[in-house]
Design a protein around this motif. Structure first.
Motif, PDB file in Angstrom:
ATOM      1  N   HIS A 147      21.862  37.895  18.362  1.00 18.75           N
ATOM      2  CA  HIS A 147      21.245  38.936  19.199  1.00 18.75           C
ATOM      3  C   HIS A 147      20.977  38.458  20.632  1.00 18.75           C
ATOM      4  O   HIS A 147      21.191  37.287  20.953  1.00 18.75           O
ATOM      5  CB  HIS A 147      19.988  39.497  18.532  1.00 18.75           C
ATOM      6  CG  HIS A 147      18.957  38.467  18.189  1.00 18.75           C
ATOM      7  ND1 HIS A 147      18.280  37.747  19.137  1.00 18.75           N
ATOM      8  CD2 HIS A 147      18.494  38.028  16.985  1.00 18.75           C
ATOM      9  CE1 HIS A 147      17.434  36.933  18.559  1.00 18.75           C
ATOM     10  NE2 HIS A 147      17.544  37.062  17.241  1.00 18.75           N
ATOM     11  N   GLY A 180      18.361  37.863  22.138  1.00 18.63           N
ATOM     12  CA  GLY A 180      17.362  36.786  22.213  1.00 18.63           C
ATOM     13  C   GLY A 180      18.033  35.428  22.095  1.00 18.63           C
ATOM     14  O   GLY A 180      17.740  34.506  22.856  1.00 18.63           O
ATOM     15  N   GLY A 234      10.922  41.195  20.596  1.00 16.37           N
ATOM     16  CA  GLY A 234      11.700  42.241  19.948  1.00 16.37           C
ATOM     17  C   GLY A 234      11.414  43.603  20.564  1.00 16.37           C
ATOM     18  O   GLY A 234      10.522  43.744  21.399  1.00 16.37           O
ATOM     19  N   MET A 239      11.991  38.404  19.112  1.00 19.86           N
ATOM     20  CA  MET A 239      13.183  39.097  18.630  1.00 19.86           C
ATOM     21  C   MET A 239      13.800  38.291  17.498  1.00 19.86           C
ATOM     22  O   MET A 239      14.049  37.101  17.633  1.00 19.86           O
ATOM     23  CB  MET A 239      14.194  39.271  19.763  1.00 19.86           C
ATOM     24  CG  MET A 239      15.406  40.081  19.357  1.00 19.86           C
ATOM     25  SD  MET A 239      16.487  40.534  20.740  1.00 19.86           S
ATOM     26  CE  MET A 239      15.600  41.875  21.504  1.00 19.86           C
ATOM     27  N   SER A 240      14.011  38.932  16.355  1.00 17.59           N
ATOM     28  CA  SER A 240      14.597  38.180  15.248  1.00 17.59           C
ATOM     29  C   SER A 240      15.353  39.095  14.308  1.00 17.59           C
ATOM     30  O   SER A 240      15.057  40.280  14.185  1.00 17.59           O
ATOM     31  CB  SER A 240      13.523  37.401  14.480  1.00 17.59           C
ATOM     32  OG  SER A 240      12.986  38.212  13.474  1.00 17.59           O
ATOM     33  N   LYS A 241      16.334  38.496  13.684  1.00 16.27           N
ATOM     34  CA  LYS A 241      17.209  39.241  12.808  1.00 16.27           C
ATOM     35  C   LYS A 241      16.410  39.808  11.644  1.00 16.27           C
ATOM     36  O   LYS A 241      16.551  40.973  11.283  1.00 16.27           O
ATOM     37  CB  LYS A 241      18.308  38.310  12.310  1.00 16.27           C
ATOM     38  CG  LYS A 241      19.373  39.095  11.618  1.00 16.27           C
ATOM     39  CD  LYS A 241      20.538  38.289  11.157  1.00 16.27           C
ATOM     40  CE  LYS A 241      21.428  39.217  10.377  1.00 16.27           C
ATOM     41  NZ  LYS A 241      21.544  38.830   8.985  1.00 16.27           N
ATOM     42  N   ASN A 277      14.336  43.965  14.917  1.00 15.50           N
ATOM     43  CA  ASN A 277      13.819  44.470  16.191  1.00 15.50           C
ATOM     44  C   ASN A 277      14.703  43.982  17.346  1.00 15.50           C
ATOM     45  O   ASN A 277      14.223  43.679  18.415  1.00 15.50           O
ATOM     46  CB  ASN A 277      12.378  43.988  16.390  1.00 15.50           C
ATOM     47  CG  ASN A 277      12.299  42.469  16.417  1.00 15.50           C
ATOM     48  OD1 ASN A 277      13.312  41.783  16.310  1.00 15.50           O
ATOM     49  ND2 ASN A 277      11.105  41.949  16.575  1.00 15.50           N
ATOM     50  N   TYR A 278      16.008  43.920  17.086  1.00 11.58           N
ATOM     51  CA  TYR A 278      16.889  43.252  18.035  1.00 11.58           C
ATOM     52  C   TYR A 278      18.048  44.133  18.491  1.00 11.58           C
ATOM     53  O   TYR A 278      18.355  45.154  17.881  1.00 11.58           O
ATOM     54  CB  TYR A 278      17.467  41.989  17.394  1.00 11.58           C
ATOM     55  CG  TYR A 278      18.359  42.261  16.199  1.00 11.58           C
ATOM     56  CD1 TYR A 278      17.819  42.470  14.938  1.00 11.58           C
ATOM     57  CD2 TYR A 278      19.744  42.327  16.336  1.00 11.58           C
ATOM     58  CE1 TYR A 278      18.633  42.734  13.843  1.00 11.58           C
ATOM     59  CE2 TYR A 278      20.565  42.589  15.254  1.00 11.58           C
ATOM     60  CZ  TYR A 278      19.996  42.788  14.012  1.00 11.58           C
ATOM     61  OH  TYR A 278      20.808  43.060  12.933  1.00 11.58           O
ATOM     62  N   SER A 303      22.004  43.451  18.988  1.00  6.21           N
ATOM     63  CA  SER A 303      23.028  42.457  18.670  1.00  6.21           C
ATOM     64  C   SER A 303      23.936  42.245  19.880  1.00  6.21           C
ATOM     65  O   SER A 303      24.101  43.131  20.717  1.00  6.21           O
ATOM     66  CB  SER A 303      23.822  42.953  17.465  1.00  6.21           C
ATOM     67  OG  SER A 303      25.120  42.414  17.485  1.00  6.21           O
TER      68      SER A 303
END
Ligand code: TRP
Length: 325
Positions: free
Chosen positions: A16, A18, A186, A193-195, A199-200, A202
Motif C-alpha cells: 500500500h 504507506g 490509514g 495504514m495497514s493491510k 484502511n489503505y 493499494s
C-alpha cells in the motif's frame, strides 16, 4: 567500494501507499549509493498463522509491485529468504549467543504475542535472531527500516558484537537508516495504514477505487459542514497532499481548509487525481511484469544465486571460527 545495504520485505499480497512512502521510495534513492540486497522474508512470515495456498502468489506480487515502484533488479539484488538456506543455518548459531532476556524485551514480540495469543510459537520468539542472521550473513553495514524495527537492528548489533568477542572478528555492526517519511495513517485517520485493518490504498489500486476510498476517508472532524473552517495540520487528507501534491496545491489545500474556502470533497478530488497520476504507471508496470510468467522467477533465481555466493563465504568463515568443519 560501496557499503552493503540489506532490508527485508514482508511477502504481503497487497503493498500500500504507506509502504511506498515509508519504505520503497527511500530505497529507490539508496540504490545509487549502496550495494543493495532486498529480501522477501518468507521464513519470517510463517511465524504467524497464514495460508500456504497463496504464499507463492503473495511473494510474486510483492516482487512485481516493488520492482514496478522502482526497485530495479538490474541495479540491486532481490531474492527470497528461503531460497538461501544459510539464513536458517546462521540463525541457529546466533541463537546460541542471544540471551533469552533480550528477546523477551522485544516490543514486536509482545505485540504479536497478544494479537496471536493462540499461536505463540518459538519461531515468533526467535524472529529477531533470524532477522540478525539476514543482515549479518551479508555483512551488511546499513539497514533502512521504520522506527518499529530499530529495536531489532539494535539486537543485531549486539549479536554481532558478541559473536566477534566470543569467536573472533567476522561481522560489522549494522547501522539503521531511519525512513524519513512520517507514519502514514490509514484512511480512518486513527491508526497506521495497514493491510490487516483494511484502511489503505493499494499501490495497484484502480483509479475508480482510489476515488471511492478517498471520498469517504476521514478529514478534520471539525469540518461538519462546508462552511466550517478546519485545521489542515490535523487532517489526514492534508497529510497525504504533502506527499502527492505540488507545493502550490498543498498551500491551496491548507488555506482552503482554514478559511472554509474549499470543501473537503474538492480537496480530496485534487489529491485523488494526483495519487492516480503517481500510481498508474506503477500499476501498469506491475501488471505487465505479472503477465510475463518467467519474469519474477528469473529475478528471484538470479538473486538467490548471487546471495548464495556471499552466504557460503560468510558461513565458511563462521564455521571455522566455531571449530566446526
Ligand atoms: N522484520 C522486518 C519487518 O517486519 C522485516 C525484516 C526481516 C527485515 N529481516 C530483515 C528488515 C532484515 C531489515 C533487515 O519489517
Amino acid at each position: 567500494m560501496k557499503k552493503r545495504l540489506f532490508s527485508g520485505i514482508q511477502p504481503s499480497g497487497d503493498v500500500h501507499i504507506g509502504n511506498y512512502l515509508g519504505a520503497i521510495k527511500n530505497w529507490v534513492n539508496l540504490i545509487d549509493n549502496y550495494d543493495c540486497i532486498f529480501c522477501i522474508v518468507d521464513y519470517h512470515a510463517i511465524t504467524v498463522d497464514y495460508d500456504p495456498v497463496d504464499m507463492q502468489k503473495r511473494i510474486t506480487n510483492a516482487v512485481a509491485v516493488n520492482v514496478a515502484a522502482g526497485l530495479n533488479p538490474e541495479r540491486c539484488i532481490i531474492f527470497v529468504q528461503s531460497h538461501v538456506p544459510e539464513h536458517t543455518e546462521l540463525a541457529w548459531i546466533l541463537n546460541t549467543i542471544t540471551p533469552m532476556g533480550h528477546l523477551e524485551r522485544m516490543t514486536q514480540f509482545k505485540e504479536k504475542a497478544q494479537q496471536h495469543a493462540a499461536n505463540i510459537n518459538a519461531g515468533l520468539f526467535n524472529y529477531p535472531v533470524l532477522q540478525s542472521a539476514d543482515i549479518l550473513l551479508y555483512k551488511a553495514e546499513v539497514v533502512p527500516v521504520g522506527a518499529d524495527q530499530v529495536q531489532h537492528i539494535e539486537l543485531a548489533r549486539e549479536v554481532a558484537r558478541k559473536f566477534n568477542m566470543c569467536y573472533g572478528n567476522v561481522f560489522p555492526e549494522p547501522h539503521v537508516i531511519l525512513s524519513s517519511a512520517p507514519r502514514i495513517m490509514g484512511l480512518d485517520a486513527k491508526t497506521k495504514m495497514s493491510k490487516s485493518l483494511n484502511n489503505y490504498i493499494s499501490l495497484v489500486e484502480p483509479p475508480e477505487s482510489i476515488w471511492k476510498k478517498l471520498s469517504v476517508a476521514v478529514t478534520d472532524e471539525n469540518r461538519k459542514r462546508r462552511i466550517d473552517p478546519g485545521n489542515p495540520e490535523i487532517c489526514n487528507i492534508f497529510a497525504l497532499h504533502k506527499h502527492f501534491s505540488t507545493q502550490e496545491q498543498i498551500e491551496w489545500s491548507a488555506k482552503g481548509c482554514r478559511t472554509a474556502g474549499i470543501g473537503c470533497l474538492e480537496c480530496k478530488k485534487v489529491l485523488s487525481d494526483n495519487i492516480v497520476k503517481e500510481l498508474t504507471p506503477i500499476r501498469e508496470k506491475a501488471e505487465k511484469l505479472l503477465n510475463d510468467k518467467d519474469y519474477v522467477l528469473n529475478v528471484l533465481q538470479t538473486g538467490a544465486k548471487k546471495c548464495r555466493e556471499i552466504a557460503t563465504q560468510t558461513m565458511a568463515e563462521v564455521r571455522a571460527k566455531l571449530g566446526l568443519r
